[in-house]
Design a protein around this motif. Structure first.
Motif, PDB file in Angstrom:
ATOM      1  N   LEU A 225      38.347  39.940  37.958  1.00  0.00           N
ATOM      2  CA  LEU A 225      37.459  39.061  38.716  1.00  0.00           C
ATOM      3  C   LEU A 225      36.937  37.931  37.826  1.00  0.00           C
ATOM      4  CD1 LEU A 225      36.202  39.020  41.578  1.00  0.00           C
ATOM      5  CD2 LEU A 225      34.219  40.178  40.623  1.00  0.00           C
ATOM      6  N   LEU A 226      36.627  38.292  36.592  1.00  0.00           N
ATOM      7  CA  LEU A 226      36.072  37.316  35.658  1.00  0.00           C
ATOM      8  C   LEU A 226      37.110  36.266  35.285  1.00  0.00           C
ATOM      9  CD1 LEU A 226      33.760  36.474  33.662  1.00  0.00           C
ATOM     10  CD2 LEU A 226      34.894  37.927  31.981  1.00  0.00           C
ATOM     11  N   THR A 227      38.361  36.688  35.176  1.00  0.00           N
ATOM     12  CA  THR A 227      39.372  35.778  34.635  1.00  0.00           C
ATOM     13  C   THR A 227      40.271  35.181  35.706  1.00  0.00           C
ATOM     14  OG1 THR A 227      40.732  37.702  34.203  1.00  0.00           O
ATOM     15  CG2 THR A 227      39.416  36.869  32.373  1.00  0.00           C
ATOM     16  N   GLU A 228      40.040  35.545  36.992  1.00  0.00           N
ATOM     17  CA  GLU A 228      40.845  34.938  38.060  1.00  0.00           C
ATOM     18  C   GLU A 228      40.467  33.475  38.207  1.00  0.00           C
ATOM     19  OE1 GLU A 228      39.601  36.989  41.706  1.00  0.00           O
ATOM     20  OE2 GLU A 228      38.041  35.501  42.008  1.00  0.00           O
ATOM     21  N   PRO A 229      41.305  32.590  38.618  1.00  0.00           N
ATOM     22  CA  PRO A 229      42.753  32.731  38.703  1.00  0.00           C
ATOM     23  C   PRO A 229      43.419  32.228  37.426  1.00  0.00           C
ATOM     24  CG  PRO A 229      42.084  30.685  39.719  1.00  0.00           C
ATOM     25  CD  PRO A 229      40.845  31.287  39.082  1.00  0.00           C
ATOM     26  N   LEU A 230      42.654  32.205  36.318  1.00  0.00           N
ATOM     27  CA  LEU A 230      43.141  31.548  35.109  1.00  0.00           C
ATOM     28  C   LEU A 230      44.094  32.447  34.332  1.00  0.00           C
ATOM     29  CD1 LEU A 230      39.600  30.191  34.249  1.00  0.00           C
ATOM     30  CD2 LEU A 230      41.483  28.889  35.250  1.00  0.00           C
ATOM     31  N   LEU A 231      43.601  33.632  33.945  1.00  0.00           N
ATOM     32  CA  LEU A 231      44.445  34.538  33.162  1.00  0.00           C
ATOM     33  C   LEU A 231      45.065  35.614  34.036  1.00  0.00           C
ATOM     34  CD1 LEU A 231      41.947  35.115  30.200  1.00  0.00           C
ATOM     35  CD2 LEU A 231      43.651  33.310  30.471  1.00  0.00           C
TER      36      LEU A 231
ATOM     37  N   TYR B 166      44.314  36.269  41.568  1.00  0.00           N
ATOM     38  CA  TYR B 166      43.063  36.530  42.267  1.00  0.00           C
ATOM     39  C   TYR B 166      42.943  38.016  42.550  1.00  0.00           C
ATOM     40  CZ  TYR B 166      41.542  31.780  43.253  1.00  0.00           C
ATOM     41  OH  TYR B 166      41.064  30.507  43.145  1.00  0.00           O
TER      42      TYR B 166
ATOM     43  N   GLY C 108      46.236  30.060  46.156  1.00  0.00           N
ATOM     44  CA  GLY C 108      45.642  31.388  46.275  1.00  0.00           C
ATOM     45  C   GLY C 108      45.456  31.822  47.717  1.00  0.00           C
TER      46      GLY C 108
ATOM     47  N   LYS D  74      40.635  26.382  47.909  1.00  0.00           N
ATOM     48  CA  LYS D  74      39.449  27.236  47.916  1.00  0.00           C
ATOM     49  C   LYS D  74      38.175  26.513  48.358  1.00  0.00           C
ATOM     50  CE  LYS D  74      37.841  31.305  45.886  1.00  0.00           C
ATOM     51  NZ  LYS D  74      36.897  31.774  44.906  1.00  0.00           N
TER      52      LYS D  74
END
Ligand code: FAD
Lengths: 145, 511
Positions: free
Chosen positions: B128-134, B137, B309, B314
């Motif tokens: 959740l913390l790193t979505e959608p970067l690392l 989603y 996503g 978004k």
């Protein structure tokens, strides 16, 4: 919450004035490395908070500009946390260099503890609990008004 | 509910009623149809009706003031049917995100927090913390959503408000409000129809119908073959079962999330049962990379797909795009829809891996092309005549064709909308669906102090694009609830009530 420009600024000011103020009230007496009368330390603590708010308006303009390069015009949760680093560093150097002379010199440990705890507190509230009293907030790009 | 007005005669629609756009109480009474008074009625009983009732119950409307007329038993029934067909059983994860919670108007705690707690899996929080970067989603399991919906439905007395039946039409009432004509299940009422008389009506009947690609429809009609040319939204287990018995080829049409799901199922089965399945995937629009008019409007893509996503960017559900769209009218609005529209699917790491393996292993063949026609080959298999933009014509032969385009029928295919367009004063928006206000009142349908609202897919093209999603239905519900508050039907909910109601939700106590 996916912010609009007005929403970013309003959310920042609102949360600093509420969550930020409460945290400052609680944390100032126990900040590491600080000395002097408690009253003076509170003044400094709240001035730092005010500086985060004022500088923050400029930062939000930068973030808003950067967000335009994102197709979804969103601002991932992690960005909201990591922007702590540039904002903290800028303010820290401004205070160190004496550029903001209304604020007395703050010991590093006290500054970083205060700044980080406020930041994380605001970030956590913005990522969930804020929606409990304010049901329209997330659908209005973070506008409180 | 007030007792029914006593019927005089047969209790069916009369030619006079059918031909009159605005009905008087006398006209209805003369037809002998039993009539019930209810201030607020929602038609459909799917997700859109549910979230609207949820909002209104939480704002403070008693269950006795509202009814929902539906042909299904639970609000998630149609959604579960469609997701199951398109390969999302309860254990699989849906598309929408952690804070899209149709069972919780605050979206807090989000599904990720809930599943972290129930599964004891802190890794969800990291995602959740790193979505959608690392990471991809984080999205909830379908089962989590259905269980939470059931809990909330009980809490708001949903089933006390449910009236089973098929709605035939909604007509304006002389003097204000509306009549909703319902055909109750056979044998459950003494007359063929019953009528609800209400000041406020809300319509959320989902998709007007499913549509097939024309060439596939033609094939199905011509050959009467509904087994080998299938739509991903209808049950089609026979395809996967056949492939377990012998090697076969499947043609997939469409480049959206449903195609991704079906592909995943085919790849998973291939791996699990060591199958030889060959897959030909036909994209009408083959996306080869980032696409869009300028750097501020460029979506990622590749290998045929456009990546996104959710079904819209978004910020459509609350950020910049929502604010922009809210101000646009007519052609400008249509252009904005076009700019951010287009079929797309999320970039998911697992899907990428499977497709890469499929391309290098020579069993997954994505191609660009339009299909002229489909015919039955001499061996009984299906031949597609595919013309690609570079002029090459391919003729892949397959055992099955799965239509994953998810085309929706025109709104007028549904009787209720058709009737509204003919008799109710409703008209179409710039993209051809129902034109609604920012607060989801159907434009042109006002009747005295009564209001007709609509939400869901039929309202796509309005001031708010994300209508056919859980969060979008909730946004609509909030607009509707606030509009009803302006009209004095309920009190607008402020921070204090909201907070105390949230605690009630948290402790699962009645609203
Ligand atoms: C495969 C698939 C996956 C999806 N995944 C997601 C997702 O992950 N996240 C998300 O937010 N959205 C998702 N959606 C969109 C989702 O379906 C909608 O957000 C939601 O279910 C639509 O709700 P609705 O009330 O408009 O329609 P529905 O839930 O379909 O409810 C409408 C109901 O009205 C009933 N009805 C129709 N006509 C009448 C009549 N005349 N009388 C009485 N009742 C009638 C129908 O039986 C139907 O049950 C998905 C859609 C599909 C097809």
């Amino acid at each position: 919450m996916v912010p609009t420009l007005a929403g970013r600024i309003q959310t920042r000011l609102f949360l600093l004035a509420t969550v930020g103020a409460i945290i400052t009230l609680l944390i100032v007496p126990v900040l590491p490395g600080s000395s002097g009368a408690l009253g003076d330390r509170y003044v400094t603590g709240f001035l730092v908070l005010a500086a985060v708010a004022v500088l923050g308006v400029a930062w939000e303009l930068v973030y808003h500009f950067l967000m335009q390069f994102r197709w979804e015009k969103d601002w991932p949760t992690l960005f909201g946390l990591l922007t702590l680093v540039p904002e903290g560093l800028l303010l820290y150097f401004l205070l160190r260099s004496g550029a903001v002379d209304v604020i007395d010199p703050v010991p590093s440990a006290a500054f970083w503890t205060h700044f980080t705890v406020v930041w994380v507190g605001v970030w956590l509230v913005a990522n969930g609990p804020m929606r409990v009293p304010f049901i329209r907030w997330r659908f209005r790009g973070g506008r409180v008004l | 509910m007030a007792p029914p007005h006593v019927p005089a005669s047969a209790g069916d629609l009369t030619p006079e009623l059918l031909g009159t756009s605005e009905w008087s109480d006398q006209l209805v009474a003369a037809a002998g149809i039993p009539m019930y008074d209810i201030p607020f009625l929602t038609v459909g009983g799917g997700m859109g009706s549910f979230v609207t009732l949820d909002y209104l119950r939480i704002y403070g409307v008693p269950a006795s003031q509202m009814r929902v007329v539906s042909n299904i038993d639970t609000p998630w029934q149609t959604y579960e049917f469609l997701t199951r067909c398109s390969q999302i059983p309860r254990s699989e994860r849906i598309r929408s995100d952690s804070a899209s919670r149709p069972d919780n108007i605050w979206g807090f705690p989000s599904y990720a927090l809930q599943e972290t707690w129930t599964d004891k899996t802190p890794a969800y929080l990291w995602q959740l913390l790193t979505e959608p970067l690392l990471n991809d989603y984080w999205t909830p399991r379908a089962g989590t959503v259905f269980q939470s919906l059931e809990r909330e439905a009980k809490r708001i007395d949903y089933w006390d408000m449910l009236v089973k039946g098929q709605v035939r039409m909604v007509r304006r009432r002389a003097g204000g409000g509306y009549f909703t004509v319902v055909t109750p299940p056979e044998g459950s009422a003494p007359t063929k129809r019953i009528i609800f008389r209400s000041r406020f009506v809300h319509i959320a009947i989902g998709y007007p119908g499913l549509k097939f690609l024309p060439d596939l429809q033609e094939f199905r009609t011509k050959h009467g073959d509904y087994q080998h040319v299938v739509n991903a939204y209808e049950p089609h287990e026979q395809v996967y079962e056949f492939l377990k018995t012998r090697p076969g080829t499947v043609v997939i049409r469409g480049g959206g999330i449903v195609a991704s799901r079906v592909l995943q199922r085919l790849f998973d089965d291939r791996e699990k049962f060591r199958l030889q399945t060959q897959i030909v995937h036909i994209f009408r629009t083959f996306v080869t990379g980032s696409h869009g008019p300028h750097v501020w409007a460029r979506r990622k893509g590749g290998d045929g797909w456009a990546y996104q996503g959710f079904n819209y960017p978004k910020s459509v559900w609350g950020g910049q795009l929502k604010a922009q769209m809210r101000r646009l009218e007519g052609a400008e609005r249509a252009a904005k829809y076009k700019e951010m529209g287009g079929t797309n699917t999320p970039y998911r790491r697992r899907w990428q891996e499977q497709m890469r393996a499929g391309r290098s292993g020579g069993y997954y063949h994505p191609v660009q092309g339009t299909v002229d026609r489909v015919e039955r080959g001499s061996d009984g298999r299906l031949v597609s005549y595919v013309r690609s933009s570079d002029g090459i014509v391919r003729e892949p032969v397959a055992d099955y064709i799965i239509d994953c385009t998810g085309l929706e029928a025109d709104i007028a295919e549904h009787r209720i909308y058709d009737d509204l367009l003919r008799h109710g004063g409703a008209y179409r928006n710039p993209v051809g669906r129902l034109e609604v206000e920012r607060h989801f009142e159907v434009k042109g349908t006002a009747s005295g102090d009564g209001v007709l609202y609509a939400s869901g897919s039929a309202t796509l093209g309005g001031y708010f694009p994300g209508v056919d999603t859980f969060l979008g239905l909730q946004i609509a519900a909030q607009e509707i609830a606030d509009d009803l508050a302006r009209r004095g039907f309920v009190r607008r909910m402020g921070p204090f009530r909201s907070t105390s109601q949230w605690f009630k939700w948290a402790f699962n106590s009645p609203v």
